[in-house]
Design an enzyme around this catalytic site. Structure first.
Site, PDB file in Angstrom:
ATOM      1  N   SER A 258       2.870   7.037  -2.390  1.00 20.94           N
ATOM      2  CA  SER A 258       3.159   6.136  -3.496  1.00 20.94           C
ATOM      3  C   SER A 258       4.568   6.425  -4.027  1.00 20.94           C
ATOM      4  CB  SER A 258       2.090   6.275  -4.579  1.00 20.94           C
ATOM      5  OG  SER A 258       2.191   5.233  -5.514  1.00 20.94           O
TER       6      SER A 258
ATOM      7  N   ASP B 177      -4.469  -2.017   0.209  1.00 18.83           N
ATOM      8  CA  ASP B 177      -3.656  -1.493  -0.884  1.00 18.83           C
ATOM      9  C   ASP B 177      -3.132  -2.646  -1.737  1.00 18.83           C
ATOM     10  OD1 ASP B 177      -1.884  -0.193  -2.555  1.00 18.83           O
ATOM     11  OD2 ASP B 177      -0.942   0.972  -0.972  1.00 18.83           O
TER      12      ASP B 177
ATOM     13  N   HIS C 251      -5.098   2.110  -1.810  1.00 16.87           N
ATOM     14  CA  HIS C 251      -3.861   2.853  -2.029  1.00 16.87           C
ATOM     15  C   HIS C 251      -4.034   4.361  -1.869  1.00 16.87           C
ATOM     16  CE1 HIS C 251       0.179   3.399  -3.513  1.00 16.87           C
ATOM     17  NE2 HIS C 251      -0.224   4.146  -4.517  1.00 16.87           N
TER      18      HIS C 251
END
Length: 743
Positions: free
Chosen positions: A598, A686, A717
């Site tokens: 991320s 995601d 995610h």
């Protein structure tokens, strides 16, 4: 720790390391009974053959000194229990259970069960009842609560939507072969068997949900179940632009209190990991009226009642960074009763601040330093028996620490279980002035501890007693954990310091270093057990977990420092932390590895572009690559603009400067400089960082001749479902080892 990268058949060793660590259970919850002498703990363990986590329950019975007298003979599998709650007088236990009913395990069933201490009192098939959609068991909305008289249960579910059908659809014709008398009987029963009218052409209308990990969760309702006659009611008069959650009964049972999130905007933004979403604490009376208790333009969560009937909750300003420091605020029982009884009672002036936002740090009892509240929820049971003190846990620099706060004076005392070993202490439950907590550090898996709450003013004398047995052997022998305090000596910025955790050899032969910035960016690593870190340590890697400026747990100033500086300040912090680790620890400078997901993936992509000759190899998991294109497809479009340094509006970036700002802070601008071999792990589900970002990045790297590999998973995610976790961790280790074994 073995030097796996030197081994010929390293994959066998990597797989063995993962399998060994997967057998270590973790604590996911725990409760005390009303006397504080029985612990009901909930654990989770990776079940590789089933491809799922198995959750199980263990009970411990304590003596007056909190020593374990006995425990469950065998653990009980409770994997199918979505929600569970024991009634206030402990006569009943409510469970919402999920089952797969057919042989292919595709037919899902939900049951609401009520158990006595000896038998099943009742069970209701919620799917067949068909009065609402799915039941919410997530950390944002989910709840299962009893009324004080044990006559009602409330929970949160998806609102039932009216059914639709295509405009053109053939339907069964009347059966003309029926006897006339039968047809007459059918006609008489038509009113009783009448099916709901289907609206044509609305089955494909788009309905916004709450984004990442909450797909299909659109509109919540509060459901109240009356046990005596087994009837359900859906609370009415809640506006359609509000989604209620985290609901609980008032102490006398004459109303419900909860959180209502506002959905009035043009675009609904993702909720999970985002404590900045606007909403308010509400009260819903038995007369069917909904009233606001908190102020406008606030983000609120975690309402809790004290034994005295006072209500506390966490709040911060709505908008801004996705996670930041919270206030702990309080409303008296008298005020709440006045709200219930009056139609026009203004409560805004009746809210008192118990713990305020901490900008940098403040001194608390016993010369300790406190950096503010960053937890996303308070323990379900968190008060002393007299209701005058509240116990909670929150991130503080490199640890999760636990505190007692006096509700009247605001005095805060640290009661963390750190006298013998540094680590993280998280309070699970408080009953009869007994505190149940979990404790772990990076080298020791989670364990349960209990303590008696000392008298007011003497909290620092707390004595913790171990409840669950410690692991027989440490999972990563030889691993040392050290905290790094880092500071820029000639920095003009308002925030010039940050931290990191190092786990690996303290001395001896030089080893590879995993440079690992966290995601968020407004989150933090802590000294708590992590299979992921233990896995890499077990393979002989040292890990450097970086809490760059912008991380939580060091004052609100650090959080608000990073927006408008992402891609520069956080990148510089990672580089400085790497250099400091090389200076302090036995690190092989030719084996510096980048690992992050991320926003952590955003940072390792930046670092591999800016310092390709410095770092050897990269693994990025669902990385943020280009904020300009992410803006229109992510469930957190506001993240892009806020972190890039300009306000978020629903109509998007409205100037060329805004679009350029999004692009300039993105690692895609450095993609042409990358030479480090790069593996990218992506999730097709995601909603936060759409997977095409990683694909676009991989194509650019390949076009430039970079050794690149992409792994694509059917996951969200977090890439945390068990088969996906196993595959991406083992492949990440394999990628690292393969790329550095000849160096």
């Amino acid at each position: 720790m073995g030097e796996v990268w030197k081994m010929g058949c390293h994959m066998e060793t990597v797989i063995k390391a993962y399998k060994t660590l997967s057998k270590i259970p973790s604590i996911v919850g725990g409760k005390l009974n009303s006397q504080g002498n029985r612990v009901t703990s909930r654990w989770s363990i990776r079940n590789l053959d089933r491809g799922k986590h198995t959750q199980y329950m263990i009970d411990y019975f304590l003596d007056t000194n909190l020593k374990v007298l006995s425990e469950s003979e065998f653990a009980v599998d409770v994997s199918h229990e979505m929600l569970t709650a024991v009634s206030p007088k402990e006569n009943y236990r409510a469970v919402i259970r999920e089952e797969k009913e057919d042989k292919e395990y595709s037919q899902r069933k939900l049951y609401l069960e009520v158990w006595t201490k000896t038998t099943l009192k009742l069970s209701v098939d919620l799917i067949s009842l068909d009065i609402h959609g799915d039941v919410y068991a997530d950390s944002e909305f989910g709840c299962l609560e009893w009324s004080s008289d044990e006559k009602h249960i409330c929970y949160i579910a998806e609102k039932k939507i009216k059914k639709s059908e295509p405009f053109i659809k053939r339907k069964p014709v009347d059966d003309k072969t029926k006897d006339p008398d039968e047809k007459m009987a059918d006609d008489k029963n038509k009113d009783f068997d009448k099916k709901p009218t289907l609206t044509p052409g609305e089955e494909h209308i788009y309905r916004e949900d709450w984004g990442e990990q909450m797909m299909g969760k659109n509109q919540t309702v509060v459901v109240v179940f009356r046990i005596a006659d087994e009837t359900f009611s859906i609370l009415e008069n809640i506006p359609d632009n509000l989604c209620p959650g985290q609901v609980r009964f008032t102490p006398n049972g004459d109303a419900l209190v909860g959180v209502a999130w506002n959905t009035s905007g043009v675009r609904r933004l993702g909720l999970i990991y985002c404590t900045n979403r606007p909403g308010y604490i509400f009260c819903y009376t038995l007369t069917g009226k909904m009233k606001k208790l908190s102020e406008e333009n606030k983000a609120v969560r975690s309402p809790r009642f004290s034994p005295n009937g006072d209500l506390v909750w966490l709040q911060r300003e709505a908008g801004g960074p996705h996670h930041a420091c919270h206030q702990l605020v309080r409303m008296s029982a008298n005020t709440i009763n006045s709200v219930i009884e009056s139609d026009d009672y203004d409560v805004c002036d009746e809210i008192s601040v118990v713990i305020d936002i901490v900008h940098n740090s403040e001194d608390i009892c016993n010369e300790e330093i406190f950096y503010g509240i960053y937890c996303q929820s308070l323990p379900t049971k968190c008060f002393s028996s007299d209701g005058k003190r509240l116990i909670f846990s929150t991130q503080q620099q490199n640890e999760i620490r636990s505190y007692v706060v006096d509700i009247e004076s605001g005095d805060i005392t640290d009661i963390s279980n750190n006298k013998e070993n540094p680590g993280s202490t998280s309070v699970l439950s408080v009953q009869a002035d007994v505190i149940l907590a979990s404790w772990s550090n990076m080298t020791t898996p989670g364990q349960l501890f209990a303590a008696k709450l000392p008298a007011a003013g003497q909290e620092c004398e707390i004595s913790w007693v171990r409840v669950s047995a410690p692991p027989a052997t440490p999972p990563t022998p030889g691993t040392a954990v050290q905290y790094l305090s880092l500071r820029y000596n000639h920095e003009d910025d308002a925030v010039a310091s940050f931290g990191a955790l190092y786990s690996g050899r303290a001395a001896g032969a030089a080893c590879p270093l995993l440079v690992w910035p966290h995601g968020g960016p407004h989150s933090a690593f802590c000294n708590a057990y992590s299979l992921e870190a233990a896995f890499f340590n077990a393979l002989g890697f040292a890990c450097l977990l970086i809490n760059y400026r912008g991380s939580t747990g060091t004052g609100d100033a650090s959080v608000f420092f990073l927006p408008s500086r992402i891609g520069t300040a956080d990148v510089a912090d990672c580089k400085l932390a790497t250099e400091k680790a090389i200076e302090l620890f036995p690190i092989n400078e030719e084996k510096l590895l980048l690992y992050g997901g991320s926003h952590g993936g955003f940072l390792v992509a930046h670092l591999s572009g800016l310092y390709s000759g410095f770092y050897s190899v990269t693994v990025a998991r669902n990385p943020v690559i280009d904020l300009a294109t992410m803006y229109n497809t992510s469930d957190i479009a506001d993240w892009c603009s806020i972190e890039a340094g300009f306000p978020f509006t629903d109509d998007g970036p409205n100037t060329e400067d805004h679009l350029l700002a999004l692009r300039r802070v993105s690692p895609i601008v450095h993609a042409h400089k990358v030479t480090t071999p790069t593996a990218i792990m992506l999730g097709t589900k995601d909603k936060r960082v759409p997977y095409y970002q990683g694909l676009e990045y991989s194509r650019m790297l390949r076009a430039n001749g970079v050794n690149t590999k992409v792994f694509m998973y059917e996951d969200n995610h977090s890439l945390s479902s068990l088969p996906v976790e196993m595959d991406n961790l083992i492949n990440a280790a394999d990628w690292f080892i393969s790329m550095i074994k000849d160096k």
